[in-house]
Design an enzyme around this catalytic site. Structure first.
Site, short mmCIF file in Angstrom:
data_model
loop_
_atom_site.label_atom_id
_atom_site.label_comp_id
_atom_site.label_asym_id
_atom_site.label_seq_id
_atom_site.Cartn_x
_atom_site.Cartn_y
_atom_site.Cartn_z
N PRO B 193 8.44 -22.25 12.34
CA PRO B 193 7.51 -23.36 12.55
C PRO B 193 6.23 -22.84 13.24
O PRO B 193 6.31 -22.02 14.16
CB PRO B 193 8.31 -24.29 13.47
CG PRO B 193 9.74 -23.95 13.18
CD PRO B 193 9.75 -22.47 12.93
N SER B 195 4.53 -24.13 15.33
CA SER B 195 4.48 -24.50 16.75
C SER B 195 5.11 -23.47 17.66
O SER B 195 4.99 -23.59 18.87
CB SER B 195 5.17 -25.86 16.95
OG SER B 195 6.49 -25.82 16.45
N HIS B 391 -8.45 11.83 -2.16
CA HIS B 391 -7.69 11.17 -1.09
C HIS B 391 -8.12 11.74 0.25
O HIS B 391 -8.23 12.96 0.41
CB HIS B 391 -6.19 11.39 -1.31
CG HIS B 391 -5.34 10.76 -0.24
ND1 HIS B 391 -4.59 11.49 0.65
CD2 HIS B 391 -5.14 9.45 0.07
CE1 HIS B 391 -3.94 10.65 1.47
NE2 HIS B 391 -4.27 9.43 1.14
N GLU B 393 -6.95 11.30 4.14
CA GLU B 393 -6.13 10.75 5.23
C GLU B 393 -6.79 11.16 6.54
O GLU B 393 -7.01 12.35 6.78
CB GLU B 393 -4.70 11.28 5.17
CG GLU B 393 -3.83 10.93 6.37
CD GLU B 393 -3.74 9.42 6.61
OE1 GLU B 393 -3.42 8.68 5.66
OE2 GLU B 393 -4.00 8.98 7.75
N HIS B 462 -6.22 2.47 2.41
CA HIS B 462 -4.87 2.23 2.96
C HIS B 462 -4.96 2.11 4.47
O HIS B 462 -5.88 2.61 5.09
CB HIS B 462 -3.92 3.35 2.54
CG HIS B 462 -3.34 3.12 1.18
ND1 HIS B 462 -2.02 3.31 0.87
CD2 HIS B 462 -3.92 2.66 0.04
CE1 HIS B 462 -1.80 3.00 -0.40
NE2 HIS B 462 -2.95 2.62 -0.93
N GLU B 463 -3.95 1.42 5.04
CA GLU B 463 -4.02 1.02 6.45
C GLU B 463 -5.43 0.48 6.73
O GLU B 463 -6.15 0.99 7.58
CB GLU B 463 -3.68 2.18 7.39
CG GLU B 463 -2.30 2.76 7.18
CD GLU B 463 -2.26 3.76 6.03
OE1 GLU B 463 -3.24 4.47 5.86
OE2 GLU B 463 -1.25 3.78 5.31
N GLU B 481 -4.44 -1.51 0.85
CA GLU B 481 -3.03 -1.67 1.08
C GLU B 481 -2.88 -2.91 1.98
O GLU B 481 -3.11 -4.02 1.53
CB GLU B 481 -2.46 -0.39 1.71
CG GLU B 481 -0.95 -0.30 1.68
CD GLU B 481 -0.48 0.98 2.36
OE1 GLU B 481 0.51 1.54 1.89
OE2 GLU B 481 -1.07 1.41 3.39
N GLU B 487 5.93 2.26 -1.24
CA GLU B 487 6.41 3.41 -0.48
C GLU B 487 7.57 3.07 0.44
O GLU B 487 8.42 3.91 0.72
CB GLU B 487 5.25 3.98 0.35
CG GLU B 487 4.69 2.97 1.34
CD GLU B 487 3.52 3.50 2.15
OE1 GLU B 487 3.04 4.60 1.84
OE2 GLU B 487 3.10 2.81 3.09
#
Lengths: 688, 688
Positions: B193, B195, B391, B393, B462-463, B481, B487
C-alpha cells in the site's frame, strides 16, 4: 549489470555453499541423518560440516530449505555455532488423536516421526545441546533443548542463529516488523520476493516458485521472545530469526535446562491447504484444564465499542459515556433477543479520562465509573442468558496491571463474569522499555492466560503476542487481535483497510489462529455525528454488505462479534445470517482461493448438519463456481444465499444484498457472483 | 486497536486537513485557480491557504491528489514554504504534433493547457517563485521556476518539499531506493500500500483504489538530482520527494534563474493505457540535432557479453578473453547473415584485469588489448554492413572517464563507430562520494549524451539515471538499463528474475522509456563450463523459449539485443522470429494486461504493413482471447505464431515451441495459450 554484488555474495555464502554439496553429492552415512514424515512427503536432513550443524527440508523430494545452520550467540560467552560435532541421536514415532473443546475442526490427529540430534563443541567450553526435529504430514518443526551442564547455566541470548535458506525464491506476504515502529502487527500487508525482505512479523507466508506454499512460524512460545524474520542485507534467499529485546538489549534470559519454542515450517501444496492449521496445536501440550469447563463456550457477542470509534460515544466519562448501566442493559436485551451470548463493554472502569493511551499507570481494573452498576448489569444479563465481557486496557502499564490483576480476576469471577478482552496499546512497556513482543511481555501474557483459567475467564487479547497454539493447553485462550481489524475502517489516514485486506489476512495472520476481527458493520457509509471532521475519502469499511456476512465464515473466531450498533441491525433482513451462523466447527474446507485475490471457505457446524459457505474477493469483481460436493450424497438441502445485489460495489454502492433460497444437493454447483470488494454468505440446512 | 497513531496522525496532518476543505466546500474564487486539460478529464486546482501553496489533481471529477504543499528547504537560508501569497498567474494553450525519429509510436501530439502561478513570501527575505502547471489528456505536470532576484542567487537545496497526498490508498509497485543500498534501480519489484512506503525509485506506479492507475515520475532532468519518493514515517497517504545527495549532503546546487525538472503525474484509466508513454517527451524540448542523422538507426544487435556472464569467456585478458579479433569477426559474420546491425564488444579495452569493479581509475577508453585489432574489426564489419558497438565501463571512476572521453569519442568517430554502451557499476563516485543518482552524476550523464551526439554516437547507458524523456531532445540517447535485465538470470543468489518480473517491469520501469533488457536467451538451462560451481537451483532465465521471443515485442528498445551466443541460435526454427521482428514502431497497443500477472502488446512496424504481437505471463499458465480488431478491415493476413509447445513450463521444460501459420483478418480472435512462465510471439504479415 550488477556483477559486484554477485561476486561478493558468492564469498559471503561460502560456508553454506560447501554444506550445500552434502546431501546433493551422496554424503557418507555418518555425515547426515534423515527424518521423514509418516506419509513420506516431508523430509528433514541433518548433519554437521566444517563444525556447523545444519538442517535441510524437502517436500515430495523437492528442496524447500537447503542446508541452513543452527546455533546461538550469547552475552558474555562464546558463540555456540561453529565447532560442533554430533554425539548422539535418537528416534521416535508418535500417533495421537484428540477432540478439541472447540475449533475450526473437531478432531486432530498428531502423527509424526521425531529425530533428536545431540551436538557438542569440539573445543572449550565443550557445551552441548540437542535439536529435536519432528516431521508431520503438514510440515516440519524443530526446537533447541539446552540441558543442564557445567559450562552452560544462566545465559543471555543475544541472537538465535537459526537460518532458513530457501531452495528457490518465493513471493513473501508479510507485515513489516520494524517500520515505522513495532506497531503490534497492525501494518498493511505487502508482498515482495523473500530474497529482499527486511524484518517482518510471523507468521510469514511464502509462495515458493513452482510451489509449495510455506509458512514460517513458531509453536509453544512460553518463555522466549516472539519470533520475527529478517532477510538481507544483500539479496539472497537466507532468512534469519530476529528477536525483540528486553530494555537492556538482551533477547532471551534463561537457565538450563531450557527449551526454545518450536520453529515451524508448515508446507501446503496450495495456499488453501494451510487451513485448518493444526501444526502449532500438535506442538503444544494437551489441555491442563480439568473439571467443569462449561464456562468455556464459543459464542457470538456484541459490544459497547464501535460507537467510540465512530465518535457517537466515548470511553471516558461525560455526556456521551458509552458504558452506562442503561446502555449496557439495552445491549443485553438486544443480545438476548438475537441469540448472542455476551456483551463486551469498554470504558467501564476508571482511567479513561484525558489522554487514555498515556494512562498506563492510572487505570483501575476493579473500580467502575459511577454510572456503571456492574453487579446490577451482570444480574440483568444473567436473567436472560447473556454474559458481561469485561475489558482491561493496560496502555502497556504492565506493573500497574499486574498489581491489580489477581484481585480484579477474583472480583470478575465472584460477579459471574466469564469473558475478558485485554488491550496493550503501545510499543514498549512503561517500566523498563521492554519491546511489545519481548520475553518480558511473553511472560506477562502467559501469566494473564493462566490466571484467567484459574478464575474461569475466557480471554481475548488485543495487541497480543501472536498465537502459537496456546489454546490447546489453555482452552480459555479464545482469540486475539494481532492484525488490522475492523477498527481501522473507522479512522486512520490511509482510508481504512483496502478491499484485498481480508483475502490476504486469511492466508497470513489467520494461519496463526483465531482472530478477533469484529466483522458485521452494516452502516457501511458510517453515519457520524455532525461536527466530526470528515471528508469524502474518509475511512469506512471497503466491502459490500454481503462481504461483511461472508467474513463470519471466512475469518474464524470462537468468540465472534457483531460489531455494529444494535440500531443498525434493526429491520435488516441480512441480519438473519448473523443470527444463524455458528462459531464452532466440525469441519473446515477451503474450496478455492488465491492470496490477496479471493477465497471461498466451507465450514460444517459442530454437533449439527448445517454447512456455511463464505466467499470474498478483493477490489475485482469475479464469478466463481462452487461445487457443493462436500455435502453428503443423496440428501437434499436448502441453501439460503446472501449475495451482492445489483450493481453492488464496495466504494459507492455497498448495501444491496439479494437473499434467495434454493434446493441443493452434493451434485449442485453454485455460481457465486462477487461484486468488486464483495462477498457471498450461504447457510445450507437440511430440507425439511 | 491503534488509536494512538490515529490521533497523532490527525495532528500531524492538521495543516493539510484545513486545506482539504478548500476545494470541497466551495472556496472563494480568489482562493484557488483551476486548470483543466483540453479534453477536460484532468484538472489541477492551485491555491494558498495559511501561507502554504498547494495543488490538487482530479481525474474525471474524482480526486487523485488532495491538496498538497509545494516548497524548498535550503542550506543557509530560511525555508521557502510557509509564508506565501499568490502575486500573479498566467494561462496558455499549446498544440503541437511532431514525427519522432524513432519510437514506440511515430507521431506525438502535445495538446495542453498551462497555468503559471507566481508566489512571493509575505515576510523577509520576500523571495518569489513560479510554479508552471500543465494539464494533458494523459496526466498533469508541474515544475518550479526560480527567477533571478536579490534575495535568491546561488542556492543549495537540502530538500524539495513537494507533497503528493493521494486521495485514496493505492497499490504501489516499486523497487526500494535505499535498502540494502542504492543498487542502480536493480532490485526486485515489490508491492505494498502506498501509505506504508519507505523510499522508492521512480517511476512509481500506483494502482489507486477504484482506479485510475497513476505513475509519478519526472521529465527533462537536466541539472538536478534524480527523483525518488518516500512515505511515512507514520502510515498515511502523503508521499514526498527524496533527492540523492552530493558527497557533502547537499541535494541540488544552483543559481537563479533556475528551473527544476517537471514533476509528472501520468494518469491512465487502465494500466495498459500507460503505453505508449509520451508525457515525458512532451515535457522535453524538441530535438537539437540537425543535418544528416542517418547514423541514428534502430536495429537489432548481438554481442560478446553473455559468454562472460556464464563463464565461457572473460572480460579480462587471457586464454578465455572474449574480445578478440577472430571472435568479433565471427560475431560480425553471424550478424551480417541474420540482419543484425551491430556487434557489441565488452572487455576490448585495457583495464579489465584483476578486480575490475575496483578499476575505476585504471580503465583506458582508447587502448585495446593486443588481441583486439579495432581498426581491422571495424573495417571487416563495414564491408558487410555491421557496426561495432563499443563499450565503456567506468566503475564509477568519473574523473578518469571524463579525462579521456573527448579523445575516446573522437577516436570512435574517426574509426566509424556509431554505437556505444556505457557502464557505471558502483553506488558512489570514486572521487567525492557523490550518490549514483546525484546532481553530480546527472550532469555527467548529460555531458556524455551531448558529447556522443557531437561525435555521431548512439548511446545505451547501463546503470543509468532513469529516462526522463531526453530522447526527444537528443535522439542519439537510445536506451538504458535501469532495472534487472537478463544478466540477473546468469548469476545471483536469488535464482534469477522471478517469472512475474517482466509482467511488472512493463508497467513500471518501462513506463519511463526504452530498456536495454537484452532478451533472446535460447539455451535456457545454460550450458556452463565444467568446474564452475553450480547447483540445481542455479540462476537461469525463468521463462519458456516462446516468452523470450515475446519479449521482443513487449519490451521496447530501439537497439534490441539477441543476447545468446550465436551458436545457440544455429538450427533453431524459433530464431526466425528474432530475424523478422522490428525495433521501430508506428503504433503501439496494449491489448490486455494486469500488473505482475500478464500483458499482451501489439505493435505495427514503422513504414510497413506488418504487426507483431507479444504476450507474456507470470508463473501461472493462462489462456487469453486476443481479438485482432486493430488490423485494417477487409484485408487478409498470415499470422506466424510461436507458441509454448506441449507441456512447456518455465522450470523444467522451457524449450518446446510450436510454430504455426494461419490466415487471419480483423475479425479473427486468437486464443493465446500461455504456459506457466510462458509467452507467445506473433508476426502478422499481409497474405501474398
Amino acid at each position: 549489470m550488477r556483477m559486484r554484488y554477485s561476486l561478493r555474495s558468492l564469498i559471503v555464502a561460502c560456508g553454506v555453499t560447501v554444506a550445500v554439496a552434502v546431501p546433493a553429492t551422496g554424503a557418507r552415512a555418518q555425515d547426515s541423518l534423515r527424518l521423514a514424515s509418516p506419509d513420506g512427503r516431508n523430509e528433514v536432513v541433518v548433519g554437521v560440516r566444517d563444525g556447523f550443524l545444519w538442517y535441510a527440508v524437502r517436500h515430495e523430494g523437492k528442496p524447500i530449505i537447503t542446508p541452513s545452520r543452527l546455533g546461538f550467540a550469547f552475552r558474555g560467552a562464546p558463540t555456540l555455532f561453529d565447532s560442533l560435532r554430533i554425539t548422539d541421536s535418537t528416534r521416535a514415532t508418535y500417533d495421537t488423536t484428540w477432540t478439541q473443546p472447540w475449533g475450526e475442526v473437531a478432531r486432530v490427529r498428531d502423527h509424526h516421526n521425531e529425530l533428536r540430534v545431540t551436538v557438542a563443541e569440539t573445543k572449550a567450553p565443550m557445551r552441548k545441546f540437542t535439536v529435536a526435529f519432528r516431521a508431520f504430514e503438514d510440515g516440519v518443526a524443530f526446537r533447541y533443548e539446552l540441558p543442564e551442564q557445567q559450562a552452560l547455566g544462566d545465559f543471555e541470548i543475544m541472537d538465535e542463529l537459526t537460518e532458513y535458506t530457501l531452495a528457490r525464491d518465493a513471493k513473501a506476504w508479510f507485515t513489516k516488523a520494524t517500520v515505522p515502529k513495532p506497531d503490534r502487527y497492525e501494518m498493511l500487508y505487502e508482498s515482495a520476493p523473500a530474497s529482499i525482505l527486511d524484518t517482518v512479523n510471523a507468521p510469514l507466508t511464502l509462495e515458493m516458485q513452482d510451489g509449495p506454499t510455506v509458512v514460517l512460524h513458531e509453536a509453544n512460545l512460553v518463555d522466549y521472545a516472539g519470533i520475527q524474520f529478517r532477510g538481507g542485507p544483500e539479496q539472497n534467499r537466507t532468512l534469519r530469526i530476529a528477536l525483540p529485546a528486553w530494555g537492556d538489549g538482551v533477547k532471551v534470559r534463561g537457565r538450563t535446562p531450557f527449551v526454545t519454542p518450536w520453529r515451524t515450517i508448515q508446507i501446503a501444496d496450495r495456499p488453501g491447504d494451510l487451513h485448518p492449521q493444526v501444526l502449532t496445536l500438535k506442538l503444544n501440550p494437551p489441555s491442563v484444564l480439568t473439571g467443569d469447563l462449561s464456562w468455556i463456550k464459543p459464542m457470538k457477542y456484541i459490544g459497547i465499542w464501535w460507537g467510540m470509534h465512530i465518535n457517537t460515544m466515548t470511553w471516558s466519562s461525560g455526556p456521551k459515556h458509552g458504558a452506562t448501566t442503561a446502555n449496557t442493559e439495552r445491549y443485553m436485551d438486544f443480545a438476548a433477543k438475537n441469540g448472542f451470548g455476551g456483551v463486551l463493554v469498554e470504558g467501564w472502569n476508571i482511567g479513561w479520562d484525558g489522554d487514555w493511551y498515556s494512562n498506563g499507570n492510572v487505570f483501575s481494573f476493579t473500580k467502575p465509573y459511577p454510572d456503571f452498576d456492574i453487579a446490577a448489569i451482570v444480574k440483568h444479563g444473567a436473567a436472560e442468558g447473556v454474559g458481561l465481557i469485561a475489558h482491561n486496557e493496560t496502555a502497556m502499564g504492565i506493573q500497574n496491571y499486574e498489581r491489580q490483576i489477581d484481585s480484579a480476576f477474583t472480583m470478575y469471577e465472584a460477579l459471574g463474569i466469564h469473558g475478558l478482552k485485554t488491550g496493550y496499546v503501545g510499543d514498549y512497556t512503561l517500566e523498563g522499555h521492554h519491546h511489545h513482543h519481548s520475553q518480558y511481555m511473553v511472560r506477562h501474557y502467559r501469566h494473564v492466560m493462566e490466571l484467567a483459567a484459574q478464575h474461569h475467564i475466557m480471554l481475548v487479547a488485543h495487541e497480543p503476542i501472536m498465537d502459537t497454539g496456546e489454546r490447546r493447553t489453555y482452552p480459555n485462550m479464545m482469540s486475539r487481535e494481532g492484525s488490522r481489524g475492523m477498527e481501522y475502517n473507522a479512522w486512520g489516514g490511509e482510508g481504512g483497510n483496502p478491499p484485498e485486506h481480508e483475502t490476504t489476512l486469511f492466508f497470513t495472520r489467520m494461519v496463526a489462529g483465531p482472530m478477533d476481527f469484529t466483522p458485521g458493520i452494516f452502516d457501511l457509509q458510517i453515519k457520524r455525528p455532525t461536527g466530526t471532521p470528515r471528508g469524502p475519502n474518509d475511512s469506512r469499511p471497503r466491502t459490500t454488505l454481503a462481504k461483511q456476512l461472508a467474513l463470519y465464515v471466512v475469518i474464524y473466531a470462537p468468540l465472534q462479534m457483531a460489531a455494529d450498533l444494535p440500531e443498525n441491525y434493526e429491520g435488516q433482513p441480512a441480519f438473519q445470517f448473523i443470527r444463524d451462523v455458528k462459531t464452532d466447527w466440525d469441519t473446515t474446507r477451503v474450496l478455492d482461493g488465491k492470496i490477496g485475490d479471493y477465497v471461498v471457505v466451507a465450514r460444517k457446524e459442530r454437533g449439527g448438519p448445517q454447512w456455511f459457505v463464505g466467499g470474498i474477493t478483493d477490489e475485482n469483481g469475479r464469478t466463481l463456481d462452487v461445487p457443493l460436493s462436500f455435502l453428503p450424497k443423496g440428501k437434499s438441502y436448502v441453501a439460503e444465499i446472501y449475495a451482492d445485489g445489483p450493481k453492488a460495489h464496495y466504494l459507492d454502492n455497498p448495501l444491496p444484498v439479494t437473499i434467495s433460497k434454493r434446493t441443493v444437493t452434493s451434485a449442485t454447483t453454485l455460481r457465486m457472483v462477487l461484486a468488486p470488494g464483495g462477498g457471498q454468505a450461504i447457510r445450507i440446512r437440511p430440507a425439511k
